[in-house]
Design an enzyme around this catalytic site. Structure first.
Site, PDB file in Angstrom:
ATOM      1  N   HIS A 140       0.843  -1.200   0.000  1.00  0.00           N
ATOM      2  CA  HIS A 140       0.000   0.000   0.000  1.00  0.00           C
ATOM      3  C   HIS A 140       0.880   1.253   0.000  1.00  0.00           C
ATOM      4  O   HIS A 140       2.075   1.182   0.277  1.00  0.00           O
ATOM      5  CB  HIS A 140      -0.909   0.040   1.236  1.00  0.00           C
ATOM      6  CG  HIS A 140      -2.147  -0.786   1.100  1.00  0.00           C
ATOM      7  ND1 HIS A 140      -2.188  -2.114   1.438  1.00  0.00           N
ATOM      8  CD2 HIS A 140      -3.402  -0.468   0.652  1.00  0.00           C
ATOM      9  CE1 HIS A 140      -3.409  -2.589   1.210  1.00  0.00           C
ATOM     10  NE2 HIS A 140      -4.168  -1.623   0.730  1.00  0.00           N
ATOM     11  N   LYS A 144      -0.507   4.930   4.570  1.00  0.00           N
ATOM     12  CA  LYS A 144      -1.375   3.974   5.295  1.00  0.00           C
ATOM     13  C   LYS A 144      -0.797   3.739   6.693  1.00  0.00           C
ATOM     14  O   LYS A 144       0.407   3.532   6.843  1.00  0.00           O
ATOM     15  CB  LYS A 144      -1.479   2.657   4.517  1.00  0.00           C
ATOM     16  CG  LYS A 144      -2.451   1.662   5.161  1.00  0.00           C
ATOM     17  CD  LYS A 144      -2.780   0.514   4.217  1.00  0.00           C
ATOM     18  CE  LYS A 144      -3.683  -0.514   4.861  1.00  0.00           C
ATOM     19  NZ  LYS A 144      -4.987   0.029   5.267  1.00  0.00           N
TER      20      LYS A 144
HETATM   21  P1  NAD Z   1      -7.290   9.687   5.062  1.00  0.00           P
HETATM   22  O1  NAD Z   1      -6.342   9.880   6.214  1.00  0.00           O
HETATM   23  O2  NAD Z   1      -6.975  10.319   3.748  1.00  0.00           O
HETATM   24  O3  NAD Z   1      -8.771  10.196   5.501  1.00  0.00           O
HETATM   25  C1  NAD Z   1      -9.339   9.985   6.757  1.00  0.00           C
HETATM   26  C2  NAD Z   1     -10.183  11.215   7.099  1.00  0.00           C
HETATM   27  O4  NAD Z   1     -10.937  10.943   8.289  1.00  0.00           O
HETATM   28  C3  NAD Z   1      -9.335  12.479   7.371  1.00  0.00           C
HETATM   29  O5  NAD Z   1      -9.804  13.573   6.599  1.00  0.00           O
HETATM   30  C4  NAD Z   1      -9.546  12.705   8.868  1.00  0.00           C
HETATM   31  O6  NAD Z   1      -9.472  14.070   9.242  1.00  0.00           O
HETATM   32  C5  NAD Z   1     -10.963  12.134   9.047  1.00  0.00           C
HETATM   33  N1  NAD Z   1     -11.319  11.907  10.442  1.00  0.00           N
HETATM   34  C6  NAD Z   1     -10.528  11.512  11.470  1.00  0.00           C
HETATM   35  N2  NAD Z   1     -11.242  11.482  12.625  1.00  0.00           N
HETATM   36  C7  NAD Z   1     -12.514  11.858  12.306  1.00  0.00           C
HETATM   37  C8  NAD Z   1     -13.703  12.013  13.061  1.00  0.00           C
HETATM   38  N3  NAD Z   1     -13.720  11.812  14.392  1.00  0.00           N
HETATM   39  N4  NAD Z   1     -14.839  12.386  12.429  1.00  0.00           N
HETATM   40  C9  NAD Z   1     -14.835  12.622  11.089  1.00  0.00           C
HETATM   41  N5  NAD Z   1     -13.722  12.512  10.317  1.00  0.00           N
HETATM   42  C10 NAD Z   1     -12.575  12.120  10.930  1.00  0.00           C
HETATM   43  O7  NAD Z   1      -7.446   8.106   4.904  1.00  0.00           O
HETATM   44  P2  NAD Z   1      -8.077   7.291   3.672  1.00  0.00           P
HETATM   45  O8  NAD Z   1      -6.990   6.838   2.757  1.00  0.00           O
HETATM   46  O9  NAD Z   1      -9.239   8.035   3.127  1.00  0.00           O
HETATM   47  O10 NAD Z   1      -8.571   5.975   4.435  1.00  0.00           O
HETATM   48  C11 NAD Z   1      -9.494   6.054   5.513  1.00  0.00           C
HETATM   49  C12 NAD Z   1      -9.730   4.653   6.077  1.00  0.00           C
HETATM   50  O11 NAD Z   1     -10.361   3.841   5.089  1.00  0.00           O
HETATM   51  C13 NAD Z   1      -8.442   3.907   6.471  1.00  0.00           C
HETATM   52  O12 NAD Z   1      -8.708   3.134   7.620  1.00  0.00           O
HETATM   53  C14 NAD Z   1      -8.179   3.017   5.264  1.00  0.00           C
HETATM   54  O13 NAD Z   1      -7.409   1.866   5.582  1.00  0.00           O
HETATM   55  C15 NAD Z   1      -9.605   2.646   4.906  1.00  0.00           C
HETATM   56  N6  NAD Z   1      -9.825   2.161   3.534  1.00  0.00           N
HETATM   57  C16 NAD Z   1     -10.742   1.170   3.407  1.00  0.00           C
HETATM   58  C17 NAD Z   1     -11.075   0.681   2.132  1.00  0.00           C
HETATM   59  C18 NAD Z   1     -12.149  -0.355   2.021  1.00  0.00           C
HETATM   60  O14 NAD Z   1     -12.465  -0.811   0.890  1.00  0.00           O
HETATM   61  N7  NAD Z   1     -12.782  -0.748   3.130  1.00  0.00           N
HETATM   62  C19 NAD Z   1     -10.453   1.222   1.007  1.00  0.00           C
HETATM   63  C20 NAD Z   1      -9.525   2.254   1.180  1.00  0.00           C
HETATM   64  C21 NAD Z   1      -9.220   2.724   2.452  1.00  0.00           C
END
Ligand code: NAD
Length: 255
Positions: A140, A144
């Site tokens: 990744h 991450k």
């Molecule tokens: P990122 O860091 O770009 O985005 C996360 C966002 O969440 C940030 O803007 C952060 O400020 C916000 N956040 C944090 N605490 C918060 C709260 N209390 N309330 C509201 N917003 C809040 O990360 P990303 O790449 O977008 O990934 C996010 C998550 O999704 C990770 O855990 C990643 O592993 C997961 N993910 C899952 C899949 C899937 O298919 N399930 C795919 C991609 C990523």
């Protein structure tokens, strides 16, 4: 259907908002991010919950727990959770919240990855531990924060299920130094982090004279956003419960 986007400033949050806006019959009713976050059009979590039929959440495990508890306390809206890397207590808290609200939680919203889980389980059932060593690999992007990925853990779980063993008993998460020979039945995990890799996963069944590798490559994160939107359409109006992507895709018998 009105969708609220949690983590709206994040990589996935932005992909979800764009995907929802492009879909017929769906609209982004509210966007919110962490308390105090600055961004155009952001509202509070409370205001977002009041405005939506379903919340799509890609944030952090702690934020997802708080969100699930808030949705449970007010009896809705339904929730689609994509955050990965929860610990046991956070999993338990989401389980508890799902008694009051419908939640789809998936570490990977790709159709093909959920297909891969079934293929891995089947291969692990047929290719026994005396001849075949199972290794899970994932790669990744460098931002991450959890490892191995939630998808790699699901693939390891599928392999363990196929072999009828507990993953906790056979998982090997790191090798360093004088590790000794590989124990029979071990399921090994290895991880690469770098650059902008969206998500690579493979499961290898390694014998003395052949290797079977089942792999998946994500080329664009809108793939996950599209899957989350499919889950949002599916979960709206469902009875309380904890569902996963196999339920959404009809791969389980609970759908
Ligand atoms: P990122 O860091 O770009 O985005 C996360 C966002 O969440 C940030 O803007 C952060 O400020 C916000 N956040 C944090 N605490 C918060 C709260 N209390 N309330 C509201 N917003 C809040 O990360 P990303 O790449 O977008 O990934 C996010 C998550 O999704 C990770 O855990 C990643 O592993 C997961 N993910 C899952 C899949 C899937 O298919 N399930 C795919 C991609 C990523």
């Amino acid at each position: 259907m009105r969708i609220a986007v949690a983590g709206a400033l994040g990589r996935m949050g932005r992909a979800v908002a764009a995907t929802v806006e492009a879909e017929a019959g769906l609209s982004v009713a509210a966007r919110f991010d962490r308390p105090g976050a600055a961004g155009e059009g952001l509202v509070s979590q409370d205001a977002a919950l009041a405005a939506a039929d379903v919340v799509i959440d890609f944030t952090t495990p702690a934020a997802s727990v708080a969100l699930a508890q808030a949705c449970a306390a007010r009896g809705g809206p339904a929730l689609v959770i994509g955050s990965t890397g929860p610990d046991d207590a956070q999993r338990a808290a989401i389980d508890l919240a799902s008694a009051k609200v419908a939640i789809v939680r998936a570490a990977n919203f790709s159709l093909a990855v959920n297909m891969l889980l079934g293929l891995v389980e089947q291969a692990a059932r047929q290719l026994g531990p005396d001849a075949y060593d199972i290794e899970v690999f994932e790669a990744h992007h460098k931002r991450k924060v959890d490892a191995p990925s939630g998808t790699a853990l699901m693939l390891g779980q599928a392999a363990a299920d196929g072999r009828g063993v507990g993953l906790g008993q056979v998982a090997r998460h790191a090798r360093d130094g004088i590790t000794g020979p590989r124990p029979t039945g071990e399921i090994g995990f290895s991880v690469m982090r770098g650059g902008g890799i969206i998500g690579e996963h493979s499961v290898a069944f390694v014998a003395e004279d052949e290797i079977l590798t089942l792999s998946h490559s994500a080329r664009d994160r809108t793939l996950f956003a599209r899957g989350a939107v499919v889950a949002a359409r599916w979960v709206a109006g469902r009875p309380p419960g904890l569902y996963d992507m196999r339920d959404v895709l009809g791969f389980s018998d609970r759908g």
